[in-house]
Design a protein around this motif. Structure first.
Motif, mmCIF file in Angstrom:
data_model
loop_
_atom_site.group_PDB
_atom_site.id
_atom_site.type_symbol
_atom_site.label_atom_id
_atom_site.label_comp_id
_atom_site.label_asym_id
_atom_site.label_seq_id
_atom_site.Cartn_x
_atom_site.Cartn_y
_atom_site.Cartn_z
ATOM 1 N N SER A 1 -59.128 -48.347 -78.330
ATOM 2 C CA SER A 1 -58.022 -47.655 -79.005
ATOM 3 C C SER A 1 -56.667 -48.196 -78.583
ATOM 4 C CB SER A 1 -58.084 -46.155 -78.712
ATOM 5 O OG SER A 1 -57.730 -45.898 -77.355
ATOM 6 N N GLY A 2 -56.608 -48.812 -77.408
ATOM 7 C CA GLY A 2 -55.333 -49.313 -76.916
ATOM 8 C C GLY A 2 -54.386 -48.218 -76.483
ATOM 9 N N GLY A 3 -54.874 -46.971 -76.411
ATOM 10 C CA GLY A 3 -54.023 -45.861 -75.980
ATOM 11 C C GLY A 3 -52.939 -45.525 -76.976
ATOM 12 N N ARG A 4 -53.233 -45.655 -78.277
ATOM 13 C CA ARG A 4 -52.234 -45.396 -79.316
ATOM 14 C C ARG A 4 -52.719 -44.309 -80.263
ATOM 15 N NH1 ARG A 4 -51.628 -51.623 -81.020
ATOM 16 N NH2 ARG A 4 -53.890 -51.347 -80.888
ATOM 17 N N LEU A 5 -51.831 -43.377 -80.563
ATOM 18 C CA LEU A 5 -52.181 -42.203 -81.354
ATOM 19 C C LEU A 5 -51.492 -42.240 -82.713
ATOM 20 C CD1 LEU A 5 -53.428 -39.328 -81.614
ATOM 21 C CD2 LEU A 5 -51.315 -38.467 -80.542
ATOM 22 N N LEU A 6 -52.290 -42.121 -83.778
ATOM 23 C CA LEU A 6 -51.761 -42.047 -85.140
ATOM 24 C C LEU A 6 -51.413 -40.597 -85.473
ATOM 25 C CD1 LEU A 6 -54.355 -44.409 -86.864
ATOM 26 C CD2 LEU A 6 -51.921 -44.899 -86.538
ATOM 27 N N PRO A 7 -50.488 -40.373 -86.391
ATOM 28 C CA PRO A 7 -50.096 -38.993 -86.722
ATOM 29 C C PRO A 7 -51.239 -38.177 -87.311
ATOM 30 C CG PRO A 7 -49.095 -40.566 -88.252
ATOM 31 C CD PRO A 7 -49.673 -41.364 -87.135
ATOM 32 N N ALA A 8 -52.227 -38.830 -87.912
ATOM 33 C CA ALA A 8 -53.336 -38.099 -88.517
ATOM 34 C C ALA A 8 -54.103 -37.269 -87.502
ATOM 35 C CB ALA A 8 -54.282 -39.085 -89.204
ATOM 36 N N GLY A 9 -54.084 -37.678 -86.254
ATOM 37 C CA GLY A 9 -54.825 -36.960 -85.229
ATOM 38 C C GLY A 9 -54.042 -35.870 -84.529
ATOM 39 N N VAL A 10 -52.794 -35.623 -84.956
ATOM 40 C CA VAL A 10 -51.929 -34.650 -84.300
ATOM 41 C C VAL A 10 -52.044 -33.290 -84.981
ATOM 42 C CG1 VAL A 10 -49.561 -34.068 -83.688
ATOM 43 C CG2 VAL A 10 -50.330 -36.449 -83.574
ATOM 44 N N LEU A 11 -52.264 -32.248 -84.210
ATOM 45 C CA LEU A 11 -52.303 -30.885 -84.718
ATOM 46 C C LEU A 11 -50.968 -30.172 -84.559
ATOM 47 C CD1 LEU A 11 -55.794 -29.713 -83.397
ATOM 48 C CD2 LEU A 11 -55.200 -30.481 -85.703
ATOM 49 N N GLY A 12 -50.219 -30.522 -83.536
ATOM 50 C CA GLY A 12 -48.940 -29.859 -83.314
ATOM 51 C C GLY A 12 -48.252 -30.405 -82.079
ATOM 52 N N VAL A 13 -47.064 -29.888 -81.800
ATOM 53 C CA VAL A 13 -46.302 -30.272 -80.616
ATOM 54 C C VAL A 13 -45.869 -29.017 -79.875
ATOM 55 C CG1 VAL A 13 -45.458 -32.413 -81.653
ATOM 56 C CG2 VAL A 13 -44.095 -30.336 -81.846
ATOM 57 N N ARG A 14 -45.584 -29.183 -78.610
ATOM 58 C CA ARG A 14 -45.092 -28.081 -77.787
ATOM 59 C C ARG A 14 -43.915 -28.576 -76.972
ATOM 60 N NH1 ARG A 14 -49.498 -25.716 -74.101
ATOM 61 N NH2 ARG A 14 -50.187 -24.763 -76.042
ATOM 62 N N GLY A 15 -42.817 -27.873 -77.011
ATOM 63 C CA GLY A 15 -41.625 -28.271 -76.275
ATOM 64 C C GLY A 15 -40.768 -29.231 -77.082
#
Length: 502
Positions: free
Chosen positions: A340-354
């Motif tokens: 994965s190279g330690g990289r996150l696509l927006p499709a896998g995001v459910l939400g943010v905090r802070g």
């Protein structure tokens, strides 16, 4: 009393010099008088047996002069280009001045990745210690060309604190355009009072104004110096704010505290020499009052009574998350793979905090359920993530877990990005994104504090509001929603500490 008589045991000293002390704010000409005085001071310290590390800003300022650009540009790429142009000339300037005294120097450029990766961190520690043992003066700077956070948040104050912690320095000198910490800006407020001794940075914040943002060339201010002092004192380093206009005051300050540490005040009130103590064990006001010794102008931050161990200091201060990104189990499974190279696509995001700015460190959280999170995570979820010192809010204490990589976590050096820069980002975000452009995913009410488990950390490529806008969507929508797309990944340099079981 002669300086020879006052001289104490050799110390390790870190001196930080800001851009405003290196180049003129308007003409961008190098301030040779100050630079020469700093060099002479360092040579004197070396002659007294001390080891010295110089943390020098100024690459962008020197680059402005070289390219004959009248003011600091706003474009990040231009700032980085100027840093690349100026860094070579800056180190050449230092090397030329030290060369007049036949003093060898070494350039050490650090990035957040160098500090946040444990193996590279230890390699940097070994290199700095080896240079000091060879009698060389290391000149440290953040690698502005590739380090976004330093250019935005003035990390060289924090970098100097991290450096002093890395080499277990005795003193950190933050040289600035004032001779100490004041309750407000002494240039604008005639009633401003200087604080001579600070025992707790957290306690002093309510008494002082940190509204100053530094010069037009620099990126720091008094707030970044308080952050640096908090980090350094927590690691057991005596931190001092003094004027860069008279660098020789460093010699006087060291002699002053050497005398105080070797003097006690018995019940009778008469001063008597004793075995030198640590500064954190000395009542400075009481001992100073017993001596007929003029106090050099400065503010001293006393080191912690019980300094953090190296690993804990590295974890608590170098790895500092500003907020959290909540991901789904599928994204967790992907990030658990090396490919994965330690990289996150927006499709896998459910939400943010802070609230956090781009370039700041974030926790990676996964909703705690049977699927997606291994059995071990249930035990980790019970760990006291919030059980930390009151002066280090939002910094979890992490126990060492087994991991397939030497890099435990990747984060920036600075915490100051949550102030003005973040506000600017939020304003830009609100101007760029229209609320009715896309129906937002409903807020994750189910992911309360006790329902999520931290599985890793990484660096945010966008601020919290922007990630919230694109969460759950294809990365192709980033440009449409934000008006730009620096990268398709919302978080990078992620190290997963709790992996999905095969």
């Amino acid at each position: 009393m002669s300086r020879q008589a006052k001289r104490g045991p050799p110390s390790t000293i870190v001196i930080k010099l800001g851009t405003s002390s290196i180049v003129h704010e308007e003409t961008h000409q190098p301030l040779l008088s100050i630079l020469s005085a700093v060099v002479e001071t360092v040579i004197s310290l070396r002659n007294h047996g001390h080891k010295v590390v110089l943390v020098s800003s100024g690459a962008i300022g020197v680059g402005l002069r070289t390219m004959d650009i009248p003011q600091r540009p706003k474009s990040l790429s231009k700032k980085q280009a100027l840093a690349a142009i100026g860094q070579g000339r800056l180190i050449a300037l230092w090397d030329n001045l030290f060369g007049q005294f036949d003093q060898r120097t070494a350039q050490v450029l650090l990035t957040r990745g160098d500090i946040s990766d444990r193996t590279r961190y230890l390699n940097a520690v070994n290199t700095l210690n080896e240079l000091l043992s060879m009698g060389v003066v290391p000149i440290v700077n953040e690698n502005d060309t590739i380090s976004v956070s330093e250019i935005k948040f003035g990390d060289n104050d924090t970098l100097s604190a991290i450096t002093s912690s890395m080499i277990h320095a005795d003193y950190l000198f933050l040289l600035t355009d004032v001779d100490g910490l004041y309750t407000s800006n002494p240039r604008k407020d005639p009633c401003a009072k200087k604080l001579n001794v600070v025992i707790s940075v957290a306690a002093i914040r309510a008494q002082v104004s940190t509204s100053t943002l530094g010069s037009s060339l620099g990126t720091g201010g008094m707030e970044t110096k308080l952050i640096a002092a908090e980090i350094a004192t927590g690691a057991g380093v005596t931190t001092i704010i003094a004027s860069s206009k008279q660098p020789s005051v460093i010699l006087d300050i060291i002699d002053y505290y050497t005398a105080l540490k070797s003097t006690s005040v018995p019940i009778s009130g008469a001063a008597s020499p004793i075995t030198p103590q640590k500064l954190d064990q000395v009542d400075l006001d009481e001992v100073a009052a017993s001596l007929s010794w003029p106090r050099p102008p400065h503010t001293v931050f006393k080191p912690a009574l019980i300094p953090m161990r190296d690993l804990k200091a590295w974890t608590s201060h170098t790895l500092y998350p500003a907020g959290s990104v909540i991901i789904d189990s599928g994204a967790h499974a992907v990030l658990s793979r090396r490919q994965s190279g330690g990289r996150l696509l927006p499709a896998g995001v459910l939400g943010v905090r802070g609230s956090f700015a781009s370039g700041q460190a974030v926790r990676i959280l996964v909703h705690r359920r049977t699927e997606g999170v291994p059995v071990e995570a249930k035990e980790v979820a019970q760990m006291p993530y919030s059980n930390v010192a009151a002066t280090i809010p939002c910094t979890p204490v992490l126990e060492p877990w087994e991991s397939g990589t030497a890099s435990v976590i990747s984060v920036p050096l600075s915490r100051s990005g949550s102030s003005a820069s973040l506000s600017d980002d939020m304003i830009f975000d609100s101007q760029t994104i229209i609320d009715d452009e896309i129906p937002l995913i409903e807020k994750m009410d189910e992911c309360e504090i006790g329902d999520c488990v931290e599985v890793g950390r990484g660096l945010a490529n966008y601020n919290s509001a922007q990630i919230s806008r694109v969460r759950g969507l294809n990365s192709a929508r980033i440009v449409q929603l934000l008006g730009y797309a620096d990268t398709e990944y919302v978080v990078e340099n992620i190290t997963i500490m709790i992996r999905v079981s095969a």
